[in-house]
Design an enzyme around this catalytic site. Structure first.
Site, PDB file in Angstrom:
ATOM      1  N   GLY A  21      -5.394  -1.579  -1.812  1.00 29.01           N
ATOM      2  CA  GLY A  21      -5.767  -0.470  -0.945  1.00 29.01           C
ATOM      3  C   GLY A  21      -4.804  -0.247   0.200  1.00 29.01           C
ATOM      4  CG  HIS A  38       2.254   2.070   1.064  1.00 30.18           C
ATOM      5  ND1 HIS A  38       3.098   1.975  -0.028  1.00 30.18           N
ATOM      6  CD2 HIS A  38       1.810   0.805   1.296  1.00 30.18           C
ATOM      7  CE1 HIS A  38       3.175   0.726  -0.418  1.00 30.18           C
ATOM      8  NE2 HIS A  38       2.397  -0.009   0.355  1.00 30.18           N
ATOM      9  CD  GLU A  39       5.783   8.443  -1.902  1.00 36.15           C
ATOM     10  OE1 GLU A  39       6.368   8.648  -2.992  1.00 36.15           O
ATOM     11  OE2 GLU A  39       4.766   9.084  -1.538  1.00 36.15           O
ATOM     12  CG  HIS A  65       0.037   1.394  -3.009  1.00 38.67           C
ATOM     13  ND1 HIS A  65      -0.092   1.226  -1.656  1.00 38.67           N
ATOM     14  CD2 HIS A  65      -0.097   0.161  -3.560  1.00 38.67           C
ATOM     15  CE1 HIS A  65      -0.306  -0.055  -1.396  1.00 38.67           C
ATOM     16  NE2 HIS A  65      -0.312  -0.721  -2.523  1.00 38.67           N
ATOM     17  CD  GLN A 112      -3.687 -11.379  -3.827  1.00 34.79           C
ATOM     18  OE1 GLN A 112      -4.246 -11.152  -4.901  1.00 34.79           O
ATOM     19  NE2 GLN A 112      -2.650 -10.664  -3.423  1.00 34.79           N
ATOM     20  CE  LYS A 150       6.742  -5.113   0.316  1.00 36.46           C
ATOM     21  NZ  LYS A 150       5.432  -5.622   0.736  1.00 36.46           N
ATOM     22  CG  ASP A 151       4.475  -7.266  -3.613  1.00 35.93           C
ATOM     23  OD1 ASP A 151       4.545  -8.002  -2.616  1.00 35.93           O
ATOM     24  OD2 ASP A 151       3.907  -6.161  -3.591  1.00 35.93           O
ATOM     25  CB  SER A 196       4.605  -3.319   3.236  1.00 36.84           C
ATOM     26  OG  SER A 196       3.629  -4.340   3.358  1.00 36.84           O
ATOM     27  NE  ARG A 201       0.182  -9.088   4.743  1.00 38.94           N
ATOM     28  CZ  ARG A 201      -0.021  -9.404   3.475  1.00 38.94           C
ATOM     29  NH1 ARG A 201       0.735  -8.846   2.538  1.00 38.94           N
ATOM     30  NH2 ARG A 201      -0.960 -10.257   3.130  1.00 38.94           N
TER      31      ARG A 201
END
Length: 279
Positions: A28, A31-32, A34, A58, A149-150, A185, A187
């Site tokens: 959730g 952002h762009e 996603h 996690q 990214k991950d 991200s 975050r």
């Protein structure tokens, strides 16, 4: 756009589908980055399902589970506009009905999970593999879409899918960046205005290292200089390393396709990024 909160209704919907289903798992606060994955899913499949679930398994005891940003109403609006077919929003009681203390865990491959984030977040990738495995069992998609990214997470899930003989196709989505280079991200919204101004230096450092390591063989010295630059700007660096893109083994020389990986804190916010040496 139906929104499912239980497994039985979702499976009934799944059984009625015709055509290919692409699945984008998220936590959730979309952002762009996603939304680029959702658009990729829309382009590759007749039906698209997005899950929104902040997976406690996690997160470590001292990590930011309670601070992790949540914006469900806004997320649903974005997904509807992007052409998402349906959304799955389970809660902890649905995902872990017996709790998390006596749970069957999917262990990640050691060689991929031990370095990088695995060296700093004990149990993180076991939590990722377990929840992704559960979601795949529930959703039964033909395509699973994960962002680069991950990147370590992507490689671990790719290997888990292969090791478990799953038939789902894992499709990577390119890393997306904001205008100043900072990797998108969830975050990022936790950064203060001052931290947000500094944050793009992480990406800029990796881009510089990727360019310089095409001809420079002193990789350890490059990494040390990059770390010093970040620390001088106020980052607390977990790691800054050049690794093979497939095995994630540490490299002492630059290779086309290898990746520079970094994780660093700005204040209380942990940022990760990676940049590939051009092919």
């Amino acid at each position: 756009m139906p929104i499912f909160k239980d497994i039985a209704s979702l499976r009934q919907w799944r059984q009625s589908l015709q055509g290919t289903l692409a699945f984008v798992p998220t936590m959730g606060n979309l952002h762009e980055g996603h939304m680029a994955l959702v658009r990729l899913a829309v382009a590759r499949a007749e039906q698209v399902l997005v899950s929104i679930y902040v997976n406690p398994l996690q997160f470590g005891p001292q990590e930011d589970f309670t601070r992790y940003p949540r914006s469900l109403d806004k997320d649903l609006q974005q997904l509807h506009a992007a052409g998402c077919s349906t959304v799955f929003t389970p809660d902890d009681a649905l995902m872990y009905p017996r709790g998390r203390k006596d749970l069957s865990i999917i262990m990640p491959p050691h060689s991929l999970a031990k370095p990088l984030c695995g060296a700093h977040r004990a149990g993180h990738f076991a939590g990722v593999c377990t929840v992704v495995n559960k979601l795949l069992q529930i959703v039964q998609p033909e395509i699973l879409i994960l962002g680069e990214k991950d990147y370590q997470q992507l490689r671990i899930v790719q290997q888990m899918v292969a090791d478990m003989n799953m038939t789902v196709q894992v499709l990577p989505g390119p890393l997306q960046r904001e205008a100043d280079g900072l990797a998108y991200s969830s975050r990022n919204s936790l950064l203060s205005p001052t931290e947000r101004q500094k944050a793009p230096l992480l990406a800029a450092t990796l881009v510089d290292l990727a360019q310089r390591s095409q001809s420079e063989t002193r990789i350890a010295e490059l990494a040390q200089a990059g770390r010093a630059s970040l620390e001088q700007a106020g980052f607390v660096v977990d790691y800054l390393e050049l690794r093979d893109s497939q095995s994630l083994q540490l490299l002492d020389h630059g290779l086309p396709g290898a990746r520079w990986f970094a994780a660093a804190y700005l204040g209380q916010t942990r940022l990760i990024d990676n940049v590939m040496i051009p092919l």
